[in-house]
Design an enzyme around this catalytic site. Sequence first.
Site, PDB file in Angstrom:
ATOM      1  N   ARG A  21      -3.721  11.891   3.331  1.00  0.00           N
ATOM      2  CA  ARG A  21      -3.605  11.100   2.180  1.00  0.00           C
ATOM      3  C   ARG A  21      -4.021  12.181   0.964  1.00  0.00           C
ATOM      4  O   ARG A  21      -3.476  11.836  -0.180  1.00  0.00           O
ATOM      5  CB  ARG A  21      -4.807  10.047   2.369  1.00  0.00           C
ATOM      6  CG  ARG A  21      -4.680   8.793   3.194  1.00  0.00           C
ATOM      7  CD  ARG A  21      -3.319   7.962   2.772  1.00  0.00           C
ATOM      8  NE  ARG A  21      -3.507   7.581   1.484  1.00  0.00           N
ATOM      9  CZ  ARG A  21      -4.359   6.517   1.119  1.00  0.00           C
ATOM     10  NH1 ARG A  21      -4.876   5.836   2.006  1.00  0.00           N
ATOM     11  NH2 ARG A  21      -4.340   6.081  -0.092  1.00  0.00           N
TER      12      ARG A  21
ATOM     13  N   ASP B 256      -2.681  -2.083  12.154  1.00  0.00           N
ATOM     14  CA  ASP B 256      -3.887  -2.190  11.184  1.00  0.00           C
ATOM     15  C   ASP B 256      -4.537  -3.385  11.472  1.00  0.00           C
ATOM     16  O   ASP B 256      -4.399  -4.173  12.377  1.00  0.00           O
ATOM     17  CB  ASP B 256      -3.087  -2.475  10.067  1.00  0.00           C
ATOM     18  CG  ASP B 256      -4.107  -2.331   8.516  1.00  0.00           C
ATOM     19  OD1 ASP B 256      -5.103  -1.816   8.676  1.00  0.00           O
ATOM     20  OD2 ASP B 256      -3.497  -2.924   7.641  1.00  0.00           O
TER      21      ASP B 256
ATOM     22  N   CYS C 121      -3.935   3.187   9.520  1.00  0.00           N
ATOM     23  CA  CYS C 121      -4.075   3.576   8.062  1.00  0.00           C
ATOM     24  C   CYS C 121      -5.546   3.880   7.794  1.00  0.00           C
ATOM     25  O   CYS C 121      -5.984   4.697   7.123  1.00  0.00           O
ATOM     26  CB  CYS C 121      -3.611   2.730   7.053  1.00  0.00           C
ATOM     27  SG  CYS C 121      -4.193   0.997   7.177  1.00  0.00           S
TER      28      CYS C 121
ATOM     29  N   HIS D  44       0.782  -1.090   0.060  1.00  0.00           N
ATOM     30  CA  HIS D  44      -0.025   0.007  -0.108  1.00  0.00           C
ATOM     31  C   HIS D  44       0.823   1.424   0.195  1.00  0.00           C
ATOM     32  O   HIS D  44       0.908   2.096   1.177  1.00  0.00           O
ATOM     33  CB  HIS D  44      -0.899   0.014   1.318  1.00  0.00           C
ATOM     34  CG  HIS D  44      -2.259   0.998   1.126  1.00  0.00           C
ATOM     35  ND1 HIS D  44      -2.166   1.584   0.097  1.00  0.00           N
ATOM     36  CD2 HIS D  44      -3.107   0.989   2.155  1.00  0.00           C
ATOM     37  CE1 HIS D  44      -3.552   2.355   0.357  1.00  0.00           C
ATOM     38  NE2 HIS D  44      -3.937   2.139   1.648  1.00  0.00           N
TER      39      HIS D  44
ATOM     40  N   GLN E 254      -0.448   4.884   0.815  1.00  0.00           N
ATOM     41  CA  GLN E 254      -0.557   5.293   2.175  1.00  0.00           C
ATOM     42  C   GLN E 254       0.723   5.365   2.959  1.00  0.00           C
ATOM     43  O   GLN E 254       0.643   6.137   3.724  1.00  0.00           O
ATOM     44  CB  GLN E 254      -1.427   3.720   2.893  1.00  0.00           C
ATOM     45  CG  GLN E 254      -1.563   3.749   4.260  1.00  0.00           C
ATOM     46  CD  GLN E 254      -2.508   4.674   4.965  1.00  0.00           C
ATOM     47  OE1 GLN E 254      -3.778   4.642   4.236  1.00  0.00           O
ATOM     48  NE2 GLN E 254      -2.264   5.648   5.901  1.00  0.00           N
TER      49      GLN E 254
END
Length: 307
Positions: free
Chosen positions: A294, A226, A266, A131, A134
Amino acid sequence: MKKLKAKDLISLNLLTIDEINLIIEESDKMKNGPRNTNFLQGKTLAMIFEKSSTRTRVSFETGIYQLGGMGMFFSSKDLQIGRGETIHDTAKVLSRYVDGIMARTFAYQTVLDLAKYSSVPVINGLTDYDHPCQILADLFTIYEKRGVLKGLTLAYIGDGNNVLHSLIQGCVKVGMNITYASPSGYTPLESVVTESLEVAKQTGSKIFATQDPVEAVKNADVIYTDVWISMGQEDDKAKRLADLKAYQLNSELLSHASKEVLVMHCLPAHRGEEITDEVIDGPNSIVFDEAENRLHTQKAIMKLLMS
Ligand code: CP
Ligand code: NVA
């Protein structure tokens, strides 16, 4: 105007240290400069989603609009990919219409193939493997809060998933140390660790693995967690919840860390599973600044790749 040397943003291990620093620098300019500009006036971004998204979709779509362009959302069902058209043909055709492609897919190979056959930049918006967008926003967030990255230590607690892979790859590039605490069976891919250890030799980073979350958070500047069940893993839910239970980021675990430690996630969070309300809503948490960033980092990435 500064641009990335890379045509695409596929994975953090494929970016140079300078490119990562440039994206962080540009994110700061996006955040602190004018909101609306015309860097991508008249340009379009095709956004392909095989999986759900709140932050990635909305930040890319808003971001390209604020840069003067337009984003187009497609679930894979909307495109002929859903009826068997190949990635090869899709990439070639989309390249004739749009100025960039962002894709969130299950297989990492799909993003690699899109990039291989597209003549326009391809941006990885999450795969089962990684990712990168991110973690670029995360590095920008840490830099914003601490004014430095090199020498800081990030402790990741929980499932060794796509987010951890990009964190390892990103931290070693910028000279941060990374410790991860994951139970056996949930550790990151060996290939990611081995490759990153090579990069770490150049940047002075350390990678440390443990099964003990307390040990991991003790000297951390940042604690990151996460979800325990990533998109596509829903069938293993009961087993994952049981196996990862001892890896919850709660007040007790936080009490072993420095008082100034930054708490990151995230998002989306599964409150009460990998993180408790009191931690995610507590004074150490920077998760909503992280989520906001982001947008700024997405704008930086699109400007650097597409203008
Ligand atoms: N963090 C993140 O990528 O969120 P979304 O799944 O909502 O895009
Ligand atoms: N590991 C999570 C990240 C979501 C942004 C997932 O893949 O579902």
